[in-house]
Design an enzyme around this catalytic site. Sequence first.
Site, short mmCIF file in Angstrom:
data_model
loop_
_atom_site.label_atom_id
_atom_site.label_comp_id
_atom_site.label_asym_id
_atom_site.label_seq_id
_atom_site.Cartn_x
_atom_site.Cartn_y
_atom_site.Cartn_z
N ASP A 84 0.85 -1.20 0.00
CA ASP A 84 0.00 0.00 0.00
C ASP A 84 0.89 1.25 0.00
OD1 ASP A 84 -2.39 1.45 0.22
OD2 ASP A 84 -2.35 1.40 2.42
N HIS A 85 0.64 2.18 -0.89
CA HIS A 85 1.41 3.44 -0.97
C HIS A 85 2.92 3.20 -0.98
CE1 HIS A 85 -1.91 6.22 -0.71
NE2 HIS A 85 -2.43 5.43 0.18
N GLU A 135 -0.98 6.05 -8.56
CA GLU A 135 -1.77 7.11 -7.94
C GLU A 135 -1.52 8.46 -8.60
OE1 GLU A 135 -2.06 7.29 -3.63
OE2 GLU A 135 -2.17 9.48 -3.68
N HIS A 177 -7.46 9.78 4.29
CA HIS A 177 -7.18 8.62 5.15
C HIS A 177 -7.57 8.95 6.59
CE1 HIS A 177 -3.99 7.59 1.99
NE2 HIS A 177 -4.82 6.55 2.01
N HIS A 207 -9.32 5.21 -1.91
CA HIS A 207 -8.61 5.12 -0.62
C HIS A 207 -9.45 5.81 0.45
CE1 HIS A 207 -4.39 3.78 -1.67
NE2 HIS A 207 -5.01 3.77 -2.83
P1 13P Z 1 -8.55 4.50 5.95
O1 13P Z 1 -7.50 4.37 6.99
O2 13P Z 1 -9.19 5.85 5.95
O3 13P Z 1 -9.55 3.41 5.99
O4 13P Z 1 -7.80 4.42 4.54
C1 13P Z 1 -7.10 3.26 4.19
C2 13P Z 1 -6.34 3.43 2.94
O5 13P Z 1 -6.74 4.13 2.03
C3 13P Z 1 -5.09 2.69 2.80
O6 13P Z 1 -4.40 3.01 1.64
#
Ligand code: 13P
Length: 287
Positions: A84-85, A135, A177, A207
């Site tokens: 993720d990211h 992204e 987030h 996200h």
């Molecule tokens: P949240 O923490 O707001 O649920 O977002 C998660 C996210 O987008 C992880 O990349």
Amino acid sequence: MLVSAKEMLEKAKAGHYAVGQFNINNLEWTKAVLQTAQENNSPVILGVSEGAGKYMAGYKTIVGMVNGMLEEMGITVPVALHLDHGSYDHCYKCIEAGFSSVMFDGSHYPIEENLAKTKELVAVCEAKGLSLEAEVGSIGGEEDGVVGMGECADPNECKAIADLGVTMLAAGIGNIHGKYPANWAGLSFETLDAIQQLTGDMPLVLHGGTGIPTEMIQKAISLGVAKINVNTECQLTFAEATRKYIEAGKDLEGKGFDPRKLLAPGVDAIKATVKEKMEIFGSINKA
Ligand code: 13P
């Protein structure tokens, strides 16, 4: 066996539902998400942030744990293990460790650099049969110490990235987030619509899935979102259940201090949250 997220997301986009990406933090978390996916016959994506990767003793440890669980727990639904990211370097680390999917977040680079690095990773992932998320436009809130303001992506930049052949695209549409502030303006469906018009069949990623009202989630799915990321909501529900257990004093009585008992209410809470999200996203019985 871990699979790329490509097929499950193309099916989701065509079928007008979304697959959940649930971020994992430890063994209990991972087991809870996998069990819930299997019990509900839903495809699932396990998300790992760079910080969570470090916490869980590195990407190879995670790959070993997840592959072991898939086999020992008899998981038959499609499961992707996704960075993720990811930074450019960590994408390579995860590819080498055996992840089946990575996100390269080049949104903080000038668009030319984001395009060049994403293009390179498209070729690497394609050769190995992995899925790649890109992204455009930073997503607001704080994740692993990186704070963004939640801008809306430029649809033409989204098209340029999509045309490189990425599997899925995360575009900022006002999402954040973590918890949404009381004065949050909501998602920009105008931006999402413009992006989907230009990117066609490309599965779009939302996200910041925590705290988005169900109607907004459903509208986003109708406009091409096929993957929704959830992290904070599982953390909140886990912490709350654990706090209640400790406050009830059960950890001090009998065998209540046993970590398997101490963590059990939190695990049940994660399972309930994941199931609720799968219901809202429409992925149940879509494995
Ligand atoms: P949240 O923490 O707001 O649920 O977002 C998660 C996210 O987008 C992880 O990349």
